[in-house]
Design an enzyme around this catalytic site. Structure first.
Site, PDB file in Angstrom:
ATOM      1  N   GLY A  19       0.765  -1.233   0.000  1.00 32.51           N
ATOM      2  CA  GLY A  19       0.000   0.000   0.000  1.00 32.51           C
ATOM      3  C   GLY A  19       0.796   1.282   0.000  1.00 32.51           C
ATOM      4  CB  SER A  24       1.753   4.832  -7.841  1.00 31.90           C
ATOM      5  OG  SER A  24       0.460   4.418  -7.499  1.00 31.90           O
ATOM      6  CG  ASP A  46       1.365  -8.265  -5.777  1.00 29.62           C
ATOM      7  OD1 ASP A  46       0.888  -9.345  -5.362  1.00 29.62           O
ATOM      8  OD2 ASP A  46       1.142  -7.172  -5.230  1.00 29.62           O
ATOM      9  CB  THR A 508      -5.474   0.278  -6.493  1.00 30.81           C
ATOM     10  OG1 THR A 508      -5.199   1.023  -7.679  1.00 30.81           O
ATOM     11  CG2 THR A 508      -4.686  -1.015  -6.517  1.00 30.81           C
TER      12      THR A 508
END
Length: 579
Positions: A19, A24, A46, A508
């Site tokens: 997170g 990004s 991932d 997301t």
């Protein structure tokens, strides 16, 4: 950001707590490099990748050109698809040669967690270690899973090399070692490239938060010890207040304190600071704003717009006390928090555990996350026991148990073969799975609150549960296996297990939780409730940027309430440290 882009070598690794914005940042840098005319491949390792959403392009397990950009390609390494392809590659030469029963035995041997891990790892290795592939790109950017899983991934090249070199028996949990040995040179190249500062840069991404920075420091030390010393830190989403709003000042102050108290490891790294963007980073335009450092624009009448919509936010939602009351009715059981990394699963799990303990119930708080921070949870209640499934400890325990069970019962030669098998890197997956099963069983007699690893790793764990369950049904050979036979039915039992999907009111994490819910349903598991965590829309902040963020949140709050969940709880952002 522009100074960082100037010094990027061919291989670029991103890691950090869930997170924090790894995707990004990896997407932003990839876009910047592509716009400079460099041919770039962006790969996600991932299992719960969200590259598709950020880049607005449907991706698969092969390089795909990104919409609107000439030089940027991206792909997701899907471990399940990779495992199928690996299995087929190993078995295909024997079809029509060996009896069907032998083929079925081979397929069974190659159907476990080990195969998923090595297959995904082989895909990753090709792009880092095979010069014929890597030379096709100026830069290869790897957006990795959250820290704990990434640390394990980056240990694998050396681990498998060591196993191949030391193996005397010619077999492994993946079949003949010859099938692995053909990749020995590839693994050596991966190790060499990762350690070469002229070829690889490791980027640690963090928020300006205490635990996020602690995890970045821990990862930095571990990876440096593995020889990956060329490192850079990105501090993402740093908020600065431009008014006297109390919430805004508190939000800014948390970041300031965290950055003032970083340890020597973090303070010694070169750094890039990225500002706060209230609407996130989805789409090429948003990524370009990050690259250029453009400040978000102030919006007129944003506070008034927010107030006009606020009354509907809490309609038809659940309260915290009602949720705890529901758990208390069953007297015991398993409560699991699931979702994307960084959404606050640990905070929610520890709050639930503490609430039940304060009501006089015996509670075990545990985690399957290799990068857990349960050591920072208060232990102030005598009814609360805090445990952790530590992969290293569980692996050694598993090895000792297997050897003890077979000591004196099998021949010397078979014992040597068994010990060889127990040195394979993927034994850790089996050991963690066993520990997970035993933790779930404890909920027969008490409350067990289980803080799970980020989505992708949790799905692999549940896949292992299904595979192991099928295996036991076919071969009920001892008491231990019969004990594990109850694992999957317990997870599917809505009375025994309550699964909470935790998310933030953002694109997301919401859509990753949505996908997770679909995966769970296919496995016959229905989530009990959704918890929308750290909502600024419920804080009464008047700060322009935080009001913009709040307006953006309402879209996802309504999507969850109206389409995804029949039982929804919203928790506001608070001054407490969030895990």
């Amino acid at each position: 950001m522009k100074d960082l882009i100037k010094k990027i070598p061919q291989f670029l690794f991103f890691t950090g707590k869930g997170g924090v914005g790894k995707t990004s940042m990896s997407c932003a840098i990839s876009v910047a490099l592509a716009k400079e005319g460099k041919k770039v491949l962006l790969i996600s390792t991932d299992p719960a990748s969200n590259l598709d959403e950020v880049l607005d392009t449907k991706l698969n397990s092969t390089p795909t050109k990104i919409n609107g950009l000439e030089n940027l390609y991206a792909m997701n390494i899907n471990p399940v698809i990779a495992a199928y392809e690996y299995k087929e590659k190993m078995v295909a030469p024997f079809r029509g040669v060996l009896p069907q029963t032998a083929i079925e035995q081979m397929e069974e041997q190659l159907s476990g967690a080990c195969t998923v891990e090595i297959a995904g790892f082989n895909e990753f290795s090709k792009y880092v270690g095979d010069i014929n592939i890597s030379k096709q790109y100026d830069h290869i950017v790897l957006d990795t899973a959250p820290t704990g899983h990434t640390l394990r991934l980056l240990k694998l090249p050396s681990a498998w090399n060591t196993f191949i070199e030391d193996n005397d028996t010619g077999t492994s949990c993946l079949g003949a070692v010859s099938g692995l040995s053909e990749n020995k040179k590839l693994y050596e190249n991966v190790v060499d490239n990762l350690k070469n500062k002229d070829k690889t840069l490791l980027i640690l991404v963090s928020r300006a938060e205490k635990l996020s920075l602690i995890e970045a420091s821990r990862a930095s030390k571990e990876l440096s010890a593995q020889g990956i010393k060329n490192q850079h830190l990105i501090v993402n989403g740093l908020f600065k207040s431009d008014d006297e709003d109390e919430i805004a000042k508190s939000f800014e102050n948390i970041s300031k304190i965290a950055l003032e108290n970083v340890d020597e490891t973090i303070s010694s790294l070169s750094k890039t600071i990225i500002g706060f963007y209230p609407n996130g980073a989805v789409g090429i335009e948003s990524l370009e704003n990050i690259i250029t450092g453009s400040k978000p624009k102030l919006v007129e009448n944003v506070e008034a717009k927010l107030k006009s919509l606020k009354n509907d936010i809490l309609k038809d939602t659940y309260s915290w006390d009602s949720l705890i009351d529901d758990f208390e009715k069953d007297k015991n059981g398993l409560i699991m928090t699931m979702g994307k990394g960084g959404v606050g699963k640990t905070t929610i799990a520890s709050n639930i555990a503490m609430a039940l303990a304060k009501r006089g119930h015996k509670v075990i708080l545990s985690t399957t996350d290799p990068a857990s921070h349960l050591e920072y949870v208060s232990k102030a209640n005598e009814n609360l026991t805090i445990e952790k499934i530590d992969p290293k400890i569980e692996t050694q325990k598993h090895v000792n148990e297997v050897i003890a069970q077979n000591e004196g019962k099998i021949s010397f030669e078979d014992m040597e073969l068994l010990k060889e098998e127990l040195t394979t890197p993927c034994i850790e997956e089996i050991a963690v799975f066993k520990a997970f099963a035993k933790t779930v069983e404890k909920a027969k007699d008490s409350y067990v609150v289980l803080d799970t690893a980020p989505t992708g790793h949790t799905l692999l764990l549940l896949d292992a549960s299904q595979a192991y369950h099928k295996e036991i049904l076919k071969n009920q050979t001892n008491a231990m296996e019969k004990e594990f036979l109850e694992l999957l039915p317990r997870i599917k039992d809505g009375k025994y297990t309550k699964i909470l999907l935790v998310t933030l009111p953002e694109a997301t994490p919401t859509h990753e939780a949505k996908d997770l819910q679909e995966d769970l349903k296919r496995a016959g598991i229905k989530p009990y409730a959704w918890i929308i965590n750290r909502s600024f829309a419920l804080t009464n902040s008047s700060n322009n940027l935080l009001c913009q963020k709040s307006l953006n949140e309402i879209k996802y709050i309504n999507e969850i309430k109206n389409s995804l969940s029949s039982k929804t709880l919203i928790k506001p952002w608070t001054l407490e440290q969030n895990f």
